[in-house]
Motif scaffolding. Structure first.
Motif, mmCIF file in Angstrom:
data_model
loop_
_atom_site.group_PDB
_atom_site.id
_atom_site.type_symbol
_atom_site.label_atom_id
_atom_site.label_comp_id
_atom_site.label_asym_id
_atom_site.label_seq_id
_atom_site.Cartn_x
_atom_site.Cartn_y
_atom_site.Cartn_z
ATOM 1 N N TYR A 45 0.855 -1.181 0.000
ATOM 2 C CA TYR A 45 0.000 0.000 0.000
ATOM 3 C C TYR A 45 0.894 1.234 0.000
ATOM 4 O O TYR A 45 1.650 1.455 0.930
ATOM 5 N N ASP A 46 0.806 2.036 -1.055
ATOM 6 C CA ASP A 46 1.575 3.266 -1.163
ATOM 7 C C ASP A 46 0.631 4.423 -0.853
ATOM 8 O O ASP A 46 -0.138 4.865 -1.707
ATOM 9 N N GLN A 47 0.702 4.909 0.386
ATOM 10 C CA GLN A 47 -0.226 5.944 0.820
ATOM 11 C C GLN A 47 0.033 7.265 0.098
ATOM 12 O O GLN A 47 -0.901 8.004 -0.208
ATOM 13 N N ALA A 48 1.292 7.554 -0.223
ATOM 14 C CA ALA A 48 1.626 8.811 -0.906
ATOM 15 C C ALA A 48 0.974 8.880 -2.289
ATOM 16 O O ALA A 48 0.459 9.912 -2.697
ATOM 17 N N LYS A 49 0.993 7.769 -3.015
ATOM 18 C CA LYS A 49 0.388 7.720 -4.347
ATOM 19 C C LYS A 49 -1.092 7.372 -4.298
ATOM 20 O O LYS A 49 -1.802 7.533 -5.278
ATOM 21 N N GLY A 50 -1.559 6.837 -3.157
ATOM 22 C CA GLY A 50 -2.950 6.413 -3.051
ATOM 23 C C GLY A 50 -3.226 5.153 -3.849
ATOM 24 O O GLY A 50 -4.312 4.977 -4.380
ATOM 25 N N GLU A 51 -2.222 4.274 -3.944
ATOM 26 C CA GLU A 51 -2.364 3.047 -4.727
ATOM 27 C C GLU A 51 -2.096 1.819 -3.868
ATOM 28 O O GLU A 51 -1.352 1.880 -2.898
ATOM 29 N N VAL A 52 -2.728 0.717 -4.275
ATOM 30 C CA VAL A 52 -2.469 -0.574 -3.644
ATOM 31 C C VAL A 52 -2.052 -1.574 -4.713
ATOM 32 O O VAL A 52 -2.527 -1.508 -5.846
ATOM 33 N N VAL A 53 -1.135 -2.458 -4.335
ATOM 34 C CA VAL A 53 -0.771 -3.567 -5.205
ATOM 35 C C VAL A 53 -1.506 -4.775 -4.640
ATOM 36 O O VAL A 53 -1.389 -5.095 -3.454
ATOM 37 N N LEU A 54 -2.301 -5.415 -5.484
ATOM 38 C CA LEU A 54 -3.152 -6.510 -5.044
ATOM 39 C C LEU A 54 -2.741 -7.820 -5.698
ATOM 40 O O LEU A 54 -2.295 -7.836 -6.840
ATOM 41 N N ASN A 55 -2.945 -8.894 -4.968
ATOM 42 C CA ASN A 55 -2.813 -10.242 -5.502
ATOM 43 C C ASN A 55 -4.240 -10.753 -5.667
ATOM 44 O O ASN A 55 -4.930 -11.001 -4.673
ATOM 45 N N ILE A 56 -4.706 -10.896 -6.910
ATOM 46 C CA ILE A 56 -6.076 -11.342 -7.173
ATOM 47 C C ILE A 56 -6.171 -12.823 -6.818
ATOM 48 O O ILE A 56 -5.470 -13.660 -7.388
ATOM 49 N N LEU A 57 -7.047 -13.141 -5.872
ATOM 50 C CA LEU A 57 -7.146 -14.509 -5.359
ATOM 51 C C LEU A 57 -7.951 -15.425 -6.270
ATOM 52 O O LEU A 57 -7.760 -16.634 -6.259
ATOM 53 N N GLU A 58 -8.870 -14.874 -7.058
ATOM 54 C CA GLU A 58 -9.753 -15.687 -7.880
ATOM 55 C C GLU A 58 -9.166 -15.983 -9.253
ATOM 56 O O GLU A 58 -9.848 -16.497 -10.125
ATOM 57 N N SER A 59 -7.902 -15.661 -9.449
ATOM 58 C CA SER A 59 -7.241 -15.894 -10.733
ATOM 59 C C SER A 59 -6.669 -17.311 -10.765
ATOM 60 O O SER A 59 -6.249 -17.846 -9.742
ATOM 61 N N ALA A 60 -6.617 -17.914 -11.945
ATOM 62 C CA ALA A 60 -6.092 -19.269 -12.097
ATOM 63 C C ALA A 60 -4.573 -19.291 -11.936
ATOM 64 O O ALA A 60 -3.987 -20.335 -11.650
ATOM 65 N N PHE A 61 -3.928 -18.154 -12.120
ATOM 66 C CA PHE A 61 -2.481 -18.047 -11.972
ATOM 67 C C PHE A 61 -2.176 -16.803 -11.133
ATOM 68 O O PHE A 61 -3.025 -15.925 -10.993
ATOM 69 N N PRO A 62 -0.977 -16.712 -10.542
ATOM 70 C CA PRO A 62 -0.661 -15.541 -9.715
ATOM 71 C C PRO A 62 -0.761 -14.247 -10.525
ATOM 72 O O PRO A 62 -0.136 -14.123 -11.577
ATOM 73 N N LEU A 63 -1.597 -13.323 -10.071
ATOM 74 C CA LEU A 63 -1.831 -12.090 -10.798
ATOM 75 C C LEU A 63 -1.772 -10.916 -9.827
ATOM 76 O O LEU A 63 -2.568 -10.843 -8.891
ATOM 77 N N GLN A 64 -0.802 -10.031 -10.050
ATOM 78 C CA GLN A 64 -0.693 -8.832 -9.228
ATOM 79 C C GLN A 64 -1.070 -7.621 -10.068
ATOM 80 O O GLN A 64 -0.631 -7.491 -11.209
ATOM 81 N N VAL A 65 -1.912 -6.763 -9.505
ATOM 82 C CA VAL A 65 -2.337 -5.549 -10.190
ATOM 83 C C VAL A 65 -2.183 -4.365 -9.242
ATOM 84 O O VAL A 65 -2.291 -4.509 -8.026
ATOM 85 N N THR A 66 -1.930 -3.197 -9.827
ATOM 86 C CA THR A 66 -1.858 -1.952 -9.064
ATOM 87 C C THR A 66 -3.079 -1.125 -9.424
ATOM 88 O O THR A 66 -3.405 -0.974 -10.595
ATOM 89 N N MET A 67 -3.761 -0.622 -8.399
ATOM 90 C CA MET A 67 -4.948 0.201 -8.650
ATOM 91 C C MET A 67 -5.108 1.234 -7.543
ATOM 92 O O MET A 67 -4.530 1.083 -6.469
ATOM 93 N N PRO A 68 -5.906 2.286 -7.802
ATOM 94 C CA PRO A 68 -6.158 3.292 -6.772
ATOM 95 C C PRO A 68 -6.853 2.666 -5.563
ATOM 96 O O PRO A 68 -7.688 1.772 -5.708
ATOM 97 N N VAL A 69 -6.502 3.145 -4.374
ATOM 98 C CA VAL A 69 -7.050 2.571 -3.141
ATOM 99 C C VAL A 69 -8.558 2.785 -3.034
ATOM 100 O O VAL A 69 -9.251 2.006 -2.380
ATOM 101 N N ASP A 70 -9.104 3.789 -3.727
ATOM 102 C CA ASP A 70 -10.549 4.011 -3.633
ATOM 103 C C ASP A 70 -11.353 3.032 -4.478
ATOM 104 O O ASP A 70 -12.572 3.064 -4.472
ATOM 105 N N GLN A 71 -10.675 2.135 -5.189
ATOM 106 C CA GLN A 71 -11.369 1.105 -5.965
ATOM 107 C C GLN A 71 -11.484 -0.215 -5.212
ATOM 108 O O GLN A 71 -11.926 -1.208 -5.769
ATOM 109 N N VAL A 72 -11.061 -0.225 -3.948
ATOM 110 C CA VAL A 72 -11.183 -1.447 -3.137
ATOM 111 C C VAL A 72 -11.889 -1.112 -1.835
ATOM 112 O O VAL A 72 -11.888 0.028 -1.390
ATOM 113 N N LYS A 73 -12.513 -2.148 -1.261
ATOM 114 C CA LYS A 73 -13.085 -1.962 0.085
ATOM 115 C C LYS A 73 -12.657 -3.156 0.914
ATOM 116 O O LYS A 73 -12.607 -4.299 0.428
ATOM 117 N N PRO A 74 -12.327 -2.912 2.179
ATOM 118 C CA PRO A 74 -11.881 -4.014 3.041
ATOM 119 C C PRO A 74 -13.003 -5.032 3.233
ATOM 120 O O PRO A 74 -14.162 -4.676 3.398
#
Length: 152
Positions: free
Chosen positions: A119-148
């Protein structure tokens, strides 16, 4: 010493042309050497308006006359409190930390569960590991596009 009044005036402009109008106004201020204009504000959360800090409405009328995309002056003054709210930095999105499970709420991965890798608070971005993917998939997206969803 005489103190000059400084008021904020909202100038209506064509939507999407706020920056262009502000640049044209700046050029007019420089060429006409207008001393009673103190600032021009283009606020990203205020579409269709440019806010000008000036000594009076007569200065605004002189400034905007003949400028393309200007639709006129909004009646009344813009309160200083409203300007402060509009330019204050907003807290970006939900509070997440590394290892948290989140749900993606918008974008191409909407509805999928993911785990926060970084989680990069300065940029407001999170790097996520998508759990529902068939293979390891990491994506970077704005933190306001996720909810805990769950803490791990």
């Amino acid at each position: 010493m005489e103190t000059k009044t400084r008021n904020y005036y909202a100038v209506k402009v064509t939507g999407g042309q706020e920056v262009n109008v502000a640049l044209m106004l700046e050029e007019r201020i420089r060429t006409n050497n207008l001393k009673d204009v103190y600032s021009i504000l283009v606020l990203p959360r205020l579409k269709g308006y440019v806010v000008i800090e000036a000594g009076g409405p007569h200065v605004i009328k002189l400034l905007i006359t003949g400028i393309r995309h200007v639709r006129g002056i909004a009646p009344g003054l813009v309160p200083k409190d409203d300007i402060a709210k509009l330019i204050a930095k907003r807290v970006a999105g939900p509070s997440v930390k590394e290892g948290d499970l989140v749900e993606v709420v918008s974008g191409p991965f909407r509805g999928m569960q993911a785990q926060v890798v970084r989680y990069d608070q300065a940029k407001g971005e999170v790097v996520l590991n998508i759990l529902e993917s068939a293979f390891p998939l990491q994506v970077t997206m704005p933190v306001d596009q996720v909810k805990p969803s769950k803490r791990s």
